[in-house]
Design an enzyme around this catalytic site. Structure first.
Site, PDB file in Angstrom:
ATOM      1  N   HIS A 213       5.326  14.076  10.893  1.00 28.29           N
ATOM      2  CA  HIS A 213       5.368  12.797  10.211  1.00 28.29           C
ATOM      3  C   HIS A 213       4.322  11.890  10.863  1.00 28.29           C
ATOM      4  O   HIS A 213       4.400  11.629  12.068  1.00 28.29           O
ATOM      5  CB  HIS A 213       6.782  12.244  10.445  1.00 28.29           C
ATOM      6  CG  HIS A 213       7.234  11.165   9.539  1.00 28.29           C
ATOM      7  ND1 HIS A 213       8.383  11.260   8.786  1.00 28.29           N
ATOM      8  CD2 HIS A 213       6.754   9.935   9.303  1.00 28.29           C
ATOM      9  CE1 HIS A 213       8.583  10.134   8.123  1.00 28.29           C
ATOM     10  NE2 HIS A 213       7.600   9.315   8.426  1.00 28.29           N
TER      11      HIS A 213
ATOM     12  N   ARG B  55      11.202  -9.171  32.894  1.00 32.80           N
ATOM     13  CA  ARG B  55      11.086  -9.953  31.680  1.00 32.80           C
ATOM     14  C   ARG B  55       9.606 -10.055  31.312  1.00 32.80           C
ATOM     15  O   ARG B  55       8.732  -9.814  32.162  1.00 32.80           O
ATOM     16  CB  ARG B  55      11.677 -11.350  31.898  1.00 32.80           C
ATOM     17  CG  ARG B  55      13.171 -11.337  32.191  1.00 32.80           C
ATOM     18  CD  ARG B  55      13.668 -12.711  32.568  1.00 32.80           C
ATOM     19  NE  ARG B  55      13.560 -13.649  31.456  1.00 32.80           N
ATOM     20  CZ  ARG B  55      14.494 -13.801  30.522  1.00 32.80           C
ATOM     21  NH1 ARG B  55      15.599 -13.062  30.551  1.00 32.80           N
ATOM     22  NH2 ARG B  55      14.349 -14.686  29.555  1.00 32.80           N
TER      23      ARG B  55
ATOM     24  N   HIS C  73     -12.464  -4.389  16.567  1.00 31.14           N
ATOM     25  CA  HIS C  73     -12.967  -3.134  16.009  1.00 31.14           C
ATOM     26  C   HIS C  73     -12.020  -1.992  16.361  1.00 31.14           C
ATOM     27  O   HIS C  73     -11.194  -2.101  17.257  1.00 31.14           O
ATOM     28  CB  HIS C  73     -14.374  -2.818  16.554  1.00 31.14           C
ATOM     29  CG  HIS C  73     -14.412  -2.541  18.031  1.00 31.14           C
ATOM     30  ND1 HIS C  73     -14.311  -3.529  18.997  1.00 31.14           N
ATOM     31  CD2 HIS C  73     -14.531  -1.374  18.723  1.00 31.14           C
ATOM     32  CE1 HIS C  73     -14.372  -2.995  20.199  1.00 31.14           C
ATOM     33  NE2 HIS C  73     -14.496  -1.680  20.069  1.00 31.14           N
TER      34      HIS C  73
ATOM     35  N   CYS D  89      12.042  11.772  10.432  1.00 28.85           N
ATOM     36  CA  CYS D  89      12.918  11.196   9.401  1.00 28.85           C
ATOM     37  C   CYS D  89      14.309  10.936   9.970  1.00 28.85           C
ATOM     38  O   CYS D  89      14.922   9.890   9.701  1.00 28.85           O
ATOM     39  CB  CYS D  89      13.006  12.127   8.189  1.00 28.85           C
ATOM     40  SG  CYS D  89      11.464  12.265   7.249  1.00 28.85           S
TER      41      CYS D  89
END
EC number: 2.7.7.12
Length: 343
Positions: free
Chosen positions: A294, A23, A167, A200
């Site tokens: 992608h 957990r 940063h 996709c």
């Protein structure tokens, strides 16, 4: 029984060790040590002369370079991995290949105030950081010596950050990183076989399954990958196909800023401000728009160590199923007083 899962993009196998499942509060996370008041920070406003001269900045009207008045500031890394001067000087040494260490290594200082997390900023500040990423990629893409730009952020000492002031970094190289090559090759094989972009398809399947979705907006989703290498690893993908991050549009930036900030808020809530890295993987500069790759963001909390088995085999062992991680993240109780952050 442990579960072996194959990443459809890289072909990498991951061991989901369900019998060792943990957990969030089971992880021993090194807390961020706040900067002491007497420790000097070169990234804070007023210390502009303590960094290399700025490359670009988003500034208030009437302010001057390397002076106060900036909102986001980009400077060369003081200790660069690669240097921008010189030619590539490619050559062979017997069976080995070598070239000069030419490239760019820049630091994006994300706030003039001593802020340590994107979650402390307004949405418009996060948007300006994303616009800065885009602007620097577009500018460095013009240099024909450079092939690839890797944007990344290290948060916390365990994630490689030497300064706590928020940063990011951009390293531009004359070659494509091997991790990106593997992703592109796997995606191209899928495209040639199926005629569709693998990423996709991944978006469609994750939305249909819903077991690993962390957050969904109109244009983006955040989810825990099916073959997550690390506990609570999260990817952010555009719902519409886009191969180059630097081609991102205004409405997409506005939503991505919200998705990114809220995802990190959820991580911080679940894991008590863990060290983490995020990386933007995009298509190399030398490619036009392509149908099979992608761009995406990978967020990797640094909760476990890579040991001998991982280095020797290329496998990763993940002790938290991505489905369990997604459930914790979805249900995270986050403090959100920023109305602009609502999707």
């Amino acid at each position: 029984m442990p579960d072996l899962r194959k990443d459809p993009v890289s072909g990498r196998w991951v061991i989901i060790a369900t019998e060792r499942a943990m957990r969030p509060n089971d992880f021993k996370i090194e807390p961020h040590a706040p900067l002491s008041a007497d420790v000097f920070c070169p990234f804070c406003e007023g210390n502009e002369d303590k960094t290399p001269p700025e490359i670009m900045a988003y500034r208030e009207k009437g302010s001057y370079a390397n002076k106060k008045g900036w909102r986001v500031r980009v400077v060369p890394n003081k200790f660069p991995a690669l240097k921008i001067e010189g030619g590539l000087n490619k050559q062979g040494v017997g069976i080995y290949d070598t070239m000069s260490g030419v490239g760019a290594h820049e630091v994006i200082i994300e706030s003039p105030l001593h802020i340590t997390s994107l979650t402390e900023m307004s949405i418009w500040q996060v948007e300006e950081i994303l616009w800065t990423y885009r602007d620097r990629m577009i500018d460095l893409k013009k240099d024909k010596r450079f092939i690839y730009g890797l944007l990344f952020k290290n948060v916390g000492r365990a994630a490689g950050a030497s300064l706590e002031h928020s940063h990011s970094q951009l390293i531009v190289t004359p070659i494509v990183p091997i991790t990106v090559i593997h992703e592109m090759e796997g995606s191209e094989v899928f495209y040639k076989y199926r005629g569709r972009c693998l990423f996709c398809d991944m978006v469609r399947q994750e939305l249909a399954t819903d077991a690993r979705i962390v957050m969904e907006g109109k244009n983006f989703i955040a989810f825990t990958p099916y073959a997550s290498r690390f506990p609570f690893e999260i990817w952010i993908l555009s719902k519409t196909h886009a191969s180059h991050f630097e081609n991102i549009q205004k409405l997409e930036v506005e939503e991505l800023a919200k998705i990114l900030q809220k995802t990190i808020l959820k991580l911080e809530a679940c894991l008590t401000y863990p060290p983490y890295n995020y990386i933007i993987h995009t298509t190399p500069f030398t490619y036009g728009e392509i149908e099979y790759y992608h761009w995406h963001i990978e967020i990797i909390p640094r909760l476990t160590n890579i040991a001998g088995f991982e280095w020797g085999s290329g496998f990763y062992i993940n002790t938290v199923t991505p489905e369990t991680a997604a459930e914790f993240l979805r249900n995270a109780n986050i403090q959100n007083n920023n109305e602009d952050m609502k999707l």
